[in-house]
Design a protein around this motif. Structure first.
Motif, short mmCIF file in Angstrom:
data_model
loop_
_atom_site.label_atom_id
_atom_site.label_comp_id
_atom_site.label_asym_id
_atom_site.label_seq_id
_atom_site.Cartn_x
_atom_site.Cartn_y
_atom_site.Cartn_z
N TRP A 61 0.81 -1.23 0.00
CA TRP A 61 0.00 0.00 0.00
C TRP A 61 0.84 1.27 0.00
CZ3 TRP A 61 -4.46 0.30 -1.89
CH2 TRP A 61 -5.44 -0.68 -1.70
N SER A 115 -10.27 -6.52 -6.38
CA SER A 115 -9.03 -6.11 -5.75
C SER A 115 -9.10 -4.62 -5.40
CB SER A 115 -7.85 -6.36 -6.68
OG SER A 115 -6.71 -5.69 -6.22
N LEU A 116 -8.82 -4.30 -4.14
CA LEU A 116 -8.88 -2.90 -3.70
C LEU A 116 -7.79 -2.06 -4.35
CD1 LEU A 116 -9.61 -3.32 0.12
CD2 LEU A 116 -11.24 -2.88 -1.70
N ARG A 117 -6.63 -2.67 -4.62
CA ARG A 117 -5.54 -1.91 -5.26
C ARG A 117 -5.89 -1.54 -6.69
NH1 ARG A 117 -0.84 -5.91 -3.18
NH2 ARG A 117 -2.55 -7.32 -3.62
N PHE A 128 -6.24 1.15 4.90
CA PHE A 128 -6.13 -0.17 4.27
C PHE A 128 -4.82 -0.87 4.68
CE2 PHE A 128 -8.91 1.10 0.38
CZ PHE A 128 -10.05 0.82 1.11
N HIS A 177 -8.24 -7.18 -0.69
CA HIS A 177 -9.31 -7.69 -1.55
C HIS A 177 -10.68 -7.39 -0.94
CE1 HIS A 177 -6.61 -9.68 -4.34
NE2 HIS A 177 -5.90 -10.03 -3.27
N PHE A 178 -11.67 -7.43 -1.80
CA PHE A 178 -13.02 -7.04 -1.40
C PHE A 178 -13.58 -7.92 -0.29
CE2 PHE A 178 -15.60 -3.76 -3.12
CZ PHE A 178 -16.88 -4.03 -2.65
N ILE A 180 -12.98 -7.17 3.44
CA ILE A 180 -13.73 -6.07 4.06
C ILE A 180 -14.76 -6.62 5.06
CG2 ILE A 180 -15.43 -4.24 3.57
CD1 ILE A 180 -13.87 -3.62 1.07
N TYR A 232 -17.53 3.30 -4.80
CA TYR A 232 -17.14 3.66 -3.43
C TYR A 232 -18.26 3.30 -2.45
CZ TYR A 232 -13.36 6.52 -5.40
OH TYR A 232 -12.24 6.96 -6.06
N MET A 263 -18.36 -0.41 -1.74
CA MET A 263 -17.35 -0.77 -0.74
C MET A 263 -17.79 -0.34 0.66
SD MET A 263 -13.32 0.18 -0.63
CE MET A 263 -13.26 0.55 -2.35
#
Length: 340
Positions: free
Chosen positions: A122, A169-171, A214, A221-222, A225, A288, A291
């Motif tokens: 990150w 993938s959050l990235r 994060f 990854h989603f 969460i 957004y 998420m």
């Protein structure tokens, strides 16, 4: 020893960008970009795994390709200028602009950006999303071709909005978000140089507040969460509002740079471009919200041991400060403006 070497590379990274910005020749600007590139690759390879190696190789090949074309364009320009030959200046400017857009990760040259982001941690992702864009964007602001610029702006916003819809993938999601915001920065740059710098500053603060969150909870990854939903409700609430702020929803700080760009476009009567930008920003706001909904609504469990451990972190004070700025910043700025 490793930490010291990382600090050296970080100083070189910063100095490379500063050389590019302060240079008074294209050759000096190219040299600064090369120093910046060669100092970022060891930082990318900090953790020894295949994905990081793949990302650093992708980044190196793309940036080296862009640098070689940029150097070729600069030599071509200098050669024609010194010999007083007639040549197509528009083509050369277009070539330089294309290489700089490739270096910054703007569409239609964005193909490398999500793939490189996917293999980084990150902190390196944050550097790639913020600091690594400063030098190319400064050079782009010196060398603008209106028609090509307009195509790049619209494509950046479209790809940034639609690319993040189906991501787990959050990235990669943050990468597509960055491409969308880059479209807004280029749009601001087209009309006002100070405006894009203001937008970039606010975008950097918002990205830092989310990415530190994060990074602190090791979310990549989603589906992770859902576990994050078991943490402290205050942290969840801050994350939820931070994501809305990054999406540009009033009354949060993320709305301020968008507000300034919208006002500037209205004054210049560019309503069509403004309409496209606002519609595509609503799509980014949707992912957004998706998420945020996962963080705040689903799988809600509150365990006492999770509640105790969530604040025992040295980064927490920085995270909470950035979150407070992100959430309350716009209201504080408006109050200061009203008082003064």
């Amino acid at each position: 020893m490793k930490k010291n070497s990382n600090n050296i590379f970080l100083i070189m990274l910063i100095s490379g960008s500063l050389i590019t910005i302060s240079s008074n020749s294209w050759l000096g600007a190219w040299m600064g970009l090369e120093i910046n590139l060669l100092s970022f690759i060891p930082l990318m390879n900090e953790s020894k795994n295949l994905m990081t190696s793949e990302s650093s190789l992708k980044y190196f090949l793309t940036q080296a390709f862009a640098s070689s074309i940029l150097l070729f364009s600069i030599i071509l320009m200098m050669m024609f200028f010194n010999n007083n030959w007639i040549y197509d200046n528009n083509f050369n400017n277009l070539l330089i602009l294309s290489t700089l857009l490739l270096k910054s990760g703007a569409a239609p040259f964005h193909f490398w950006f999500p793939g490189v982001m996917e293999g980084l941690n990150w902190i390196n992702s944050l550097i790639l999303m913020t600091w690594q864009k400063i030098a190319p964007l400064m050079l782009i602001s010196y060398n603008m071709n209106y028609n090509f610029f307009l195509i790049s702006i619209i494509l950046s916003m479209i790809i940034g909005a639609l690319g993040g819809l189906n991501q787990t993938s959050l990235r990669k999601l943050m990468a597509f978000s960055s491409i969308n915001h880059l479209g807004w920065m280029l749009m601001a740059m087209m009309n006002n140089e100070l405006l894009w710098l203001t937008y970039f500053l606010f975008y950097s603060i918002l990205s830092m507040s989310i990415i530190l969150m994060f990074n602190n909870f090791k979310l990549f990854h989603f589906n992770q969460i859902f576990n994050f939903s078991m943490n402290n409700p205050l942290i969840k609430f801050f994350t939820f509002l931070n994501l809305l702020s990054l999406g540009g929803l009033p009354p949060f700080l993320g709305f301020l740079p968008k507000w300034l760009v919208i006002q500037n476009l209205i004054e210049l009567n560019q309503t069509f471009l403004l309409f496209i930008a606002v519609c595509l920003t609503l799509i980014t706001l949707y992912y957004y919200l998706r998420m945020s909904y996962s963080i705040y609504m689903l799988n809600y469990n509150k365990n006492s041991w999770m509640l105790i451990n969530s604040f025992n972190n040295k980064n927490m004070s920085l995270m909470l400060t950035l979150n407070f700025i992100s959430i309350m910043g716009l209201m504080i700025i408006i109050l200061i403006y009203m008082i003064l």
